[in-house]
Design an enzyme around this catalytic site. Structure first.
Site, PDB file in Angstrom:
ATOM      1  N   CYS A  14       0.847  -1.200   0.000  1.00 41.27           N
ATOM      2  CA  CYS A  14       0.000   0.000   0.000  1.00 41.27           C
ATOM      3  C   CYS A  14       0.881   1.249   0.000  1.00 41.27           C
ATOM      4  CB  CYS A  14      -0.919   0.021   1.209  1.00 41.27           C
ATOM      5  SG  CYS A  14      -0.040   0.147   2.792  1.00 41.27           S
ATOM      6  N   CYS A  17       2.481   1.950   3.289  1.00 45.65           N
ATOM      7  CA  CYS A  17       3.612   1.035   3.531  1.00 45.65           C
ATOM      8  C   CYS A  17       4.846   1.510   2.771  1.00 45.65           C
ATOM      9  CB  CYS A  17       3.248  -0.379   3.081  1.00 45.65           C
ATOM     10  SG  CYS A  17       1.799  -1.039   3.922  1.00 45.65           S
ATOM     11  N   ASP A 395       4.029  23.088 -34.953  1.00 41.79           N
ATOM     12  CA  ASP A 395       5.071  23.396 -35.915  1.00 41.79           C
ATOM     13  C   ASP A 395       4.590  22.863 -37.274  1.00 41.79           C
ATOM     14  OD1 ASP A 395       7.655  24.003 -37.017  1.00 41.79           O
ATOM     15  OD2 ASP A 395       8.102  21.862 -36.865  1.00 41.79           O
TER      16      ASP A 395
END
Length: 701
Positions: A14, A17, A395
């Protein structure tokens, strides 16, 4: 140079963690700094530390640490055989027996309480170990909340409720691990694209070697149906090569001697021999993987908001739970057990699981999915910014056009034939390096004209105007109309020149001091997909589409009108492109610049999002832009916009849903309508819905 080590992590369950593991690693004396990339499950350590020290730092979550370059096959553990899930299933059995015992011998029986207690201890052992440690360190996260709630439930005699909460929390954690593993698989699939071994030819013999052992200059052999093991140049053979793994473009590309090929591409037909030009860590696919992993570690603005919010949210929930448990019994004559129970329910409802994962799982999934489609997005911030774009600047050369000028028209003004005119022009221009010269040479080669039959001497270049040379003793000039005197250019030629220039074509005249022989019109051809892409972008809400070019105004205007652009800015220097981008950004706040990643670097940097045409992974494009279209295909732009907007929408839905459900559940606690197990079930449901909602991004094509 500072010692830097990178490791892959297994068992990282997690986000909290990950943060705790990073903190533990930083506390190792020989470590100067450390960073955990939760999305990619990677650890970067500045300094030195042994694998044993690192795994000890992650022992609370049973994290396994593997050096990044180690060719270690990690077996895939089935979902039901993972330790945490196995403990949850054993806990579920004791929970079930506890329910049976409560019916047969009563809820207060020692047997019933014992079965529920065993269920709590087995299912919650890892949770309690971490939660209690965090409590005494004043680190208040979701595991701390759950630990207090479950232990509190047992202390007031709600053993059954505590056991149910442990089981449902274990399921919620398993779902979170599963969803993050699924999101990370997009990177793992990228890592599996390139083969681990290659057939190399050395000293006239062929050997199978690990790609790590290949050296620059080695010759590798790729048979039909095999994947190319390393970036390189074809030195023998020809074949169709499928580069979908690199660019997202499924149509095979024909490759012959002198062409560049990329690791991970599939050789479909003929045999190829390739000279290796890069080491394994420098290959295009390796750079893509590295950039994707870095991107998934970048925190998007919404994720930064959630992280800051969660930092204050969890302690606030603990204060609210304490007040709910204490105020009614002390001042309103409430029952202690009832209100302590409701306070514990507040802790369970307040568990921020769904909120914490609402953003990272969506960001990780989206960036990984985009990479598989050939769109490299370098961070969550750019993913979010693309979803807010109101304007897009392009461009011209190499972006809206193919970047390869072609001869489109030839007009004659004398007795010279078209073949003779083109042959003379090519004979002069073969000495020039100008892009327009290459267009004339290609046209001559297409018509199988000899470039050496005419004797050319005294070649000289007229910078910005054209060139001149003697052919069999006569001086000829080729270049802009301004090179020639007005009396040499007849009225019909003036009309033709004007007409062709209005069509957006560059006109070159060829003649000598006595007469004009003819003209050649050259145009950089517009990409076939450009007009439809611009139209799609307008439908997606991009209200301003602008072309920025250094080309002349007539050519730019013709191309702009044919594509349906809202504005055209011509005859611009690179610094003037930068000024235009800043003006648009001030006007509309969010603007993207799409260019080739080389001469558009200032404008790309000034835009909210710089998007480069990837040219199949050129180093410059990969390094300078925020987003890279790996296939050089404008059609990837609408996909990137749709993905960004869907990701933004899903993140907002996740955050709104997670917070709304918490608020609703908290309101149900006051009258006592929400029990402990209902609270954790609601939290688990919110987590599951957030995960499933985020994984919808995988389906976007």
């Amino acid at each position: 140079m500072e010692n830097k080590q990178v490791y892959r992590l297994q068992g990282l369950s997690c986000a909290n963690c990950a943060a705790q593991f990073e903190k533990n690693v930083k506390m190792i004396d020989t470590v100067k700094d450390a960073q955990v990339n939760f999305g990619a499950a990677k650890l970067t350590v500045m300094g030195s530390a042994t694998i044993e020290q690192l795994e000890q730092a992650g022992a609370f979550d049973r994290i396994k640490v593997i050096p990044e370059k180690e060719q270690k096959e990690t077996p895939s553990v089935p979902f039901w055989r993972k330790r945490a899930n196995l403990l949850a299933m054993i806990s579920a059995f004791f929970l079930l027996f506890g329910y049976i015992a409560s019916i047969s011998v009563g809820e207060k029986s020692v047997v019933t309480i014992g079965l529920f207690a065993i269920s709590i201890l087995i299912g919650g052992y890892d949770l309690f170990k971490t939660g209690i440690a965090h409590f005494f360190r004043f680190q208040f996260d979701m595991k701390t909340l759950m630990t207090i709630a479950i232990i509190g439930a047992a202390l007031i005699g709600e053993w059954q409720e505590g056991a149910v909460v442990v089981f449902l929390f274990a399921i919620s954690e398993a779902l979170e691990r599963y969803s993050m593993d699924k999101a990370r698989r997009s990177i793992h699939r990228l890592m599996e694209i390139a083969p681990k071994k290659a057939i190399v030819r050395r000293g006239g013999r062929e050997y199978e070697v690990n790609v790590d052992d290949l050296q620059i200059g080695d010759t590798i052999v790729i048979k039909p149906g095999q994947k190319i093991a390393m970036d390189g140049i074809v030195i023998r053979g020809e074949s169709s090569v499928n580069e979908a793994a690199i660019t997202g473009e499924s149509i095979p590309v024909y490759k012959t001697v002198g062409d560049e090929v990329y690791a991970g591409a599939l050789n479909e037909e003929g045999a190829l021999e390739v000279r290796v030009t890069k080491r394994v860590e420098d290959s295009t696919i390796a750079k893509i993987i590295h950039l994707v992993e870095e991107a998934q570690a970048e925190r998007a603005p919404s994720q930064q908001f959630v992280d800051r919010f969660a930092r204050y949210y969890t302690p606030a929930i603990m204060v609210i739970a304490f007040l709910v448990a204490v105020i009614p019994p002390l001042w309103l004559a409430g029952e202690w057990q009832r209100w302590i129970y409701r306070g514990l329910t507040v802790l369970v409802v307040g568990c921020p699981c769904a909120l914490v994962i609402s953003t990272p799982v969506a960001i990780v999934t989206a960036i990984g999915q985009a990479a598989r489609q050939g769109v490299l997005i370098k961070g969550g911030i750019y993913l979010e910014e693309m979803g807010r774009l109101a304007a897009m600047a392009f461009d011209k050369t190499g972006t809206l056009t193919k970047g390869m000028p072609e001869v489109t028209d030839i007009r004659l003004f004398g007795s010279t034939s078209e073949k003779e005119l083109l042959e003379m022009a090519a004979a002069i221009e073969k000495h020039s390096q100008h892009p327009l010269a290459s267009a004339i040479l290609r046209k001559a080669q297409q018509q199988n004209l000899s470039l050496d039959r005419l004797h050319v001497t005294d070649f000289r270049s007229m910078t910005g105007k054209g060139a001149a040379a003697c052919i069999h003793g006569t001086m000829y000039m080729i270049g802009k109309p301004s090179v020639f005197s007005d009396h040499l250019v007849p009225a019909e030629a003036h009309e033709e020149i004007q007409k062709l220039q209005q069509e957006g074509k560059t006109v070159i005249l060829l003649g000598n001091e006595e007469k004009l022989l003819g003209l050649i019109a050259i145009s950089d051809q517009v990409r076939s997909s450009a007009a439809s892409v611009i139209k799609t972008l307008r439908k997606l809400g991009i209200e301003k589409t602008v072309m920025l070019t250094g080309d002349n105004a007539a050519t730019a205007k013709a191309i702009g009108e044919s594509l349906g652009l809202t504005d055209v800015k011509a005859e611009l220097l690179p610094e003037e492109k930068l000024t235009v981008i800043k003006e648009i950004r001030n006007e509309l706040n969010c603007v993207a610049m799409v260019g080739d990643g080389i001469n558009d670097a200032p404008a790309l940097a000034a835009a909210t999002v710089g998007i480069a045409m990837g040219k199949a992974g050129t180093d410059v494009a990969l390094e300078t832009a925020d987003v890279v279209l790996m296939a050089d295909d404008l059609r990837q732009l609408p996909y990137a916009i749709r993905l960004s907007r869907k990701t933004l929408r899903i993140i907002k839905e996740n955050i709104t849903f997670a917070l709304a459900l918490k608020l609703f559940a908290l309101l149900l606690i006051i009258p006592g309508w929400l029990t402990l197990w209902m609270a954790i079930f609601a939290d688990m449901g919110a987590t599951l819905l957030v995960l499933l909602n985020s994984l919808r991004l995988v389906r976007l094509q």
